[in-house]
Scaffold this motif. Structure first.
Motif, short mmCIF file in Angstrom:
data_model
loop_
_atom_site.label_atom_id
_atom_site.label_comp_id
_atom_site.label_asym_id
_atom_site.label_seq_id
_atom_site.Cartn_x
_atom_site.Cartn_y
_atom_site.Cartn_z
N LEU A 43 3.54 4.30 3.30
CA LEU A 43 3.84 3.04 2.63
C LEU A 43 3.83 1.93 3.67
O LEU A 43 4.30 2.13 4.80
CB LEU A 43 5.22 3.07 1.98
CG LEU A 43 5.44 4.00 0.83
CD1 LEU A 43 6.26 5.19 1.26
CD2 LEU A 43 6.13 3.24 -0.26
N ALA A 44 3.36 0.76 3.28
CA ALA A 44 3.38 -0.39 4.17
C ALA A 44 3.02 -1.64 3.38
O ALA A 44 2.73 -1.58 2.18
CB ALA A 44 2.39 -0.19 5.33
N ASP A 77 6.18 -3.20 7.84
CA ASP A 77 7.08 -2.35 7.07
C ASP A 77 6.52 -0.95 6.82
O ASP A 77 6.61 -0.42 5.71
CB ASP A 77 7.45 -3.00 5.72
CG ASP A 77 8.14 -4.33 5.89
OD1 ASP A 77 8.84 -4.50 6.90
OD2 ASP A 77 7.98 -5.20 5.02
N GLU A 78 5.96 -0.36 7.85
CA GLU A 78 5.40 0.99 7.72
C GLU A 78 6.50 2.02 7.50
O GLU A 78 7.53 1.99 8.16
CB GLU A 78 4.64 1.39 8.98
CG GLU A 78 3.26 0.84 9.07
CD GLU A 78 2.54 1.36 10.29
OE1 GLU A 78 1.51 2.03 10.11
OE2 GLU A 78 3.01 1.12 11.41
N LYS A 79 6.23 2.93 6.58
CA LYS A 79 7.12 4.07 6.35
C LYS A 79 6.23 5.28 6.11
O LYS A 79 5.25 5.20 5.36
CB LYS A 79 8.02 3.83 5.14
CG LYS A 79 8.98 2.67 5.35
CD LYS A 79 9.81 2.43 4.12
CE LYS A 79 10.74 1.28 4.35
NZ LYS A 79 10.43 0.09 3.64
N THR A 80 6.56 6.39 6.75
CA THR A 80 5.77 7.59 6.56
C THR A 80 6.67 8.81 6.36
O THR A 80 7.81 8.83 6.81
CB THR A 80 4.85 7.89 7.76
OG1 THR A 80 5.66 8.06 8.92
CG2 THR A 80 3.86 6.77 7.99
N SER A 81 6.11 9.78 5.68
CA SER A 81 6.72 11.10 5.60
C SER A 81 5.60 12.08 5.99
O SER A 81 4.57 11.65 6.50
CB SER A 81 7.23 11.38 4.19
OG SER A 81 6.15 11.58 3.30
N ASP A 82 5.78 13.33 5.73
CA ASP A 82 4.74 14.30 6.07
C ASP A 82 3.45 14.07 5.28
O ASP A 82 2.36 14.36 5.77
CB ASP A 82 5.23 15.73 5.81
CG ASP A 82 6.33 16.13 6.78
OD1 ASP A 82 6.43 15.50 7.85
OD2 ASP A 82 7.07 17.07 6.47
N ILE A 105 0.86 -1.19 0.00
CA ILE A 105 0.00 0.00 0.00
C ILE A 105 0.89 1.23 0.00
O ILE A 105 1.91 1.28 0.67
CB ILE A 105 -1.01 0.00 1.17
CG1 ILE A 105 -0.33 -0.18 2.53
CG2 ILE A 105 -2.05 -1.09 0.98
CD1 ILE A 105 -1.27 -0.13 3.72
N ASP A 106 0.50 2.21 -0.78
CA ASP A 106 1.29 3.42 -0.97
C ASP A 106 0.33 4.54 -1.32
O ASP A 106 -0.38 4.47 -2.32
CB ASP A 106 2.30 3.19 -2.09
CG ASP A 106 3.21 4.39 -2.33
OD1 ASP A 106 3.00 5.45 -1.73
OD2 ASP A 106 4.13 4.24 -3.15
N GLU A 107 0.29 5.54 -0.50
CA GLU A 107 -0.64 6.64 -0.74
C GLU A 107 -0.01 7.96 -0.34
O GLU A 107 0.75 8.04 0.62
CB GLU A 107 -1.92 6.40 0.06
CG GLU A 107 -3.10 7.19 -0.38
CD GLU A 107 -3.61 6.84 -1.77
OE1 GLU A 107 -4.02 7.77 -2.49
OE2 GLU A 107 -3.57 5.65 -2.16
N THR A 108 -0.35 9.00 -1.08
CA THR A 108 0.08 10.36 -0.77
C THR A 108 -1.16 11.21 -0.58
O THR A 108 -2.12 11.08 -1.35
CB THR A 108 0.94 10.92 -1.92
OG1 THR A 108 2.06 10.06 -2.12
CG2 THR A 108 1.44 12.31 -1.61
N ALA A 109 -1.14 12.07 0.44
CA ALA A 109 -2.28 12.94 0.72
C ALA A 109 -1.79 14.19 1.43
O ALA A 109 -0.58 14.41 1.58
CB ALA A 109 -3.31 12.19 1.57
#
Length: 140
Positions: free
Chosen positions: A73-74, A64-69, A6-10
């Protein structure tokens, strides 16, 4: 269903996380229904609403969670409630199968003049299987 990327930008990581998990759940249901139903009936299922999807799902696991502002992604693992899935498909009138086929061992044997050849050359079956390296390595 395991390891659904899963990969999302918001606007924020939290909004992206919510959207990504919803998309991942939808993908997991899609994969499950693809396993259980014939393609001829899959089109009649259409897109399930979020409430139905939540009803079918027993548990979620996020790895495998990864986040930015603004990005999330996970990998998502989804387990389903078998009774709920059965009830949904029966209610929709969609035929399905639950039983997995038993494992089968296929051996590339060829018969020539009353004798059998397994690994000897020439053997067109062996040659064809040899093109699939990972399977061939497993057979040795």
């Amino acid at each position: 269903m395991r390891d659904i990327p899963i990969d999302e930008t918001a606007a924020s990581a939290s909004v992206a996380r919510t959207a990504a998990i919803e998309k991942g759940q939808r993908e997991a249901v899609k994969r499950l229904l693809a396993r259980l139903t014939r393609s001829a009936f899959r089109d009649s299922i259409g897109d399930l609403d979020p409430e139905t999807i939540r009803f079918l799902i027993r548990a979620l696991q996020i790895d495998d969670e990864k986040t930015s502002d603004i990005r999330y992604l996970a990998k998502l693992t989804v387990s389903f409630k078998p009774e709920a899935v059965r009830a949904y498909l029966r209610g929709a009138g969609i035929p399905f199968v639950e039983v997995r086929s038993r494992p089968v061992l296929v051996i590339p044997v060829i018969e020539r003049n009353g004798s059998y050849a397994l690994w000897e050359n020439p053997n067109p079956w062996r040659e064809a299987w040899g093109r699939y390296k990972s399977l061939w390595d497993w057979c040795r």
